[in-house]
Scaffold this motif. Sequence first.
Motif, PDB file in Angstrom:
ATOM      1  N   HIS A  54      31.582  67.016  42.604  1.00 51.50           N
ATOM      2  CA  HIS A  54      30.298  67.525  41.937  1.00 51.50           C
ATOM      3  C   HIS A  54      30.473  69.285  42.058  1.00 51.50           C
ATOM      4  CE1 HIS A  54      29.008  63.814  43.156  1.00 51.50           C
ATOM      5  NE2 HIS A  54      27.732  64.148  42.553  1.00 51.50           N
ATOM      6  N   GLY A  99      30.085  73.300  39.868  1.00 48.71           N
ATOM      7  CA  GLY A  99      29.221  74.073  38.704  1.00 48.71           C
ATOM      8  C   GLY A  99      27.943  74.682  39.254  1.00 48.71           C
ATOM      9  N   GLU A 151      24.967  73.998  38.884  1.00 51.06           N
ATOM     10  CA  GLU A 151      23.943  73.241  39.538  1.00 51.06           C
ATOM     11  C   GLU A 151      24.141  72.954  40.986  1.00 51.06           C
ATOM     12  OE1 GLU A 151      22.650  68.545  38.575  1.00 51.06           O
ATOM     13  OE2 GLU A 151      22.905  69.978  36.736  1.00 51.06           O
ATOM     14  N   PHE A 152      25.505  72.892  41.437  1.00 51.69           N
ATOM     15  CA  PHE A 152      25.629  72.492  42.771  1.00 51.69           C
ATOM     16  C   PHE A 152      25.976  73.726  43.590  1.00 51.69           C
ATOM     17  CE2 PHE A 152      26.926  68.772  40.015  1.00 51.69           C
ATOM     18  CZ  PHE A 152      26.095  67.946  40.436  1.00 51.69           C
ATOM     19  N   ASP A 192      27.893  76.712  42.618  1.00 48.96           N
ATOM     20  CA  ASP A 192      28.953  77.444  42.223  1.00 48.96           C
ATOM     21  C   ASP A 192      28.327  78.498  41.325  1.00 48.96           C
ATOM     22  OD1 ASP A 192      31.145  75.764  43.455  1.00 48.96           O
ATOM     23  OD2 ASP A 192      31.065  74.451  41.824  1.00 48.96           O
ATOM     24  N   SER A 251      28.184  68.654  31.690  1.00 48.35           N
ATOM     25  CA  SER A 251      26.852  69.036  30.959  1.00 48.35           C
ATOM     26  C   SER A 251      27.220  69.965  29.776  1.00 48.35           C
ATOM     27  CB  SER A 251      25.895  69.771  31.844  1.00 48.35           C
ATOM     28  OG  SER A 251      26.482  70.918  32.370  1.00 48.35           O
ATOM     29  N   ASP A 306      27.115  73.790  33.056  1.00 46.63           N
ATOM     30  CA  ASP A 306      26.404  73.919  34.262  1.00 46.63           C
ATOM     31  C   ASP A 306      26.808  73.052  35.383  1.00 46.63           C
ATOM     32  OD1 ASP A 306      24.325  75.758  35.638  1.00 46.63           O
ATOM     33  OD2 ASP A 306      23.468  73.956  35.984  1.00 46.63           O
ATOM     34  N   CYS A 307      27.387  71.796  35.079  1.00 40.75           N
ATOM     35  CA  CYS A 307      27.628  71.101  36.110  1.00 40.75           C
ATOM     36  C   CYS A 307      28.795  69.648  35.600  1.00 40.75           C
ATOM     37  CB  CYS A 307      26.512  70.291  36.688  1.00 40.75           C
ATOM     38  SG  CYS A 307      25.920  68.900  35.462  1.00 40.75           S
ATOM     39  N   CYS A 308      29.545  69.377  36.456  1.00 40.94           N
ATOM     40  CA  CYS A 308      30.609  68.336  36.217  1.00 40.94           C
ATOM     41  C   CYS A 308      30.604  67.477  37.343  1.00 40.94           C
ATOM     42  CB  CYS A 308      31.737  68.946  35.907  1.00 40.94           C
ATOM     43  SG  CYS A 308      33.229  67.484  36.039  1.00 40.94           S
ATOM     44  N   VAL A 309      30.211  65.967  37.093  1.00 47.52           N
ATOM     45  CA  VAL A 309      30.219  65.184  37.982  1.00 47.52           C
ATOM     46  C   VAL A 309      31.521  64.088  37.676  1.00 47.52           C
ATOM     47  CG1 VAL A 309      29.198  63.181  39.329  1.00 47.52           C
ATOM     48  CG2 VAL A 309      28.001  65.084  38.521  1.00 47.52           C
TER      49      VAL A 309
END
Length: 318
Positions: A213, A215, A217-218, A220, A300, A304-307
Amino acid sequence: MKFMRSTSPRPPRLAGLSYPNDPRQLAAQLDTWFNQALDNLPALSTTWRAALCPHIDFARGGAVYATVHRALNHLNQPSSTYLIYGVSHRVWCRHRFAATRRDFATPLGLVRTDQRFLDHLERVFGPELFVDADAHDPEWSIEFQAVWLQHLLGGRRDFTIVPILVGSFHDLMVRGVDPLEDPLVQRMVEAIVRAERDHDRPVFHLASVDFSHIGPEFGDPEPLRDHDLEQLRQFDRAMLDHLGRLDAHAWFAEAAAIKDRHRVCGLAATYTMTRILTRPDAARVAHARGPAPVYRQAVSHDRDCCVSFAGVLIPDAT
């Protein structure tokens, strides 16, 4: 000492949010992904010992869920008890692991929890296994697997699940020790190995886990660049290679080497399952090399995020 908890079925918390609440709509959606999964399906003559499956929302992970479930639930798969290792995202499990005796309701029908297996497990691990049973209420990782299992097996084959949430091992990472040195982890590995040996039905091990997780959003600082995603891919591939060798120590050490900077939420659950599969006294032996994992990154639109997540099938060595 007995810990009293609700015995009513656990309701499908994410129905109507992450997947349709209407049974017909849900079944049609899952069937669409099953049909798409045919191209990714490995040889169906194989009997599977264990698997990793995502717990990301169905919209992003549906095809990977379907690839795993279609393979592991083929008619050649003898398992009738599915031990599901979920991730405790929201509750700190005081004894690292939390089981529940509640059945799991889904829009497609009731998924029964295996009380006899839990009896075996409690005898070795102790009643502390159920201290945090309420952690299952808001948690979705086991719920999602129950939905897929019920869709494929409900009304066709008698099956049960053993739902176990695995809490964080971050404190062990900070201390620089392999989790197997922790008494609670040792006790759980021993308990599951002995419970499976004493159980009268074939058991399949299923880790319901996502990977990294990253980016803003988490936490970073910057939006994700292509370089960041490539670096993440290399890290995840190294993790998958350790898993392909069933090397639990290397799996944990790879994330510890970067202080879990990529926030692998399935780190502890996967470690626990892998340690159990490689015990010399395990009920059945796992083969260290299965088919190539199905790997995905869900990024996204605004970066903003990568899972990241993967579908991994681990064959039976027999």
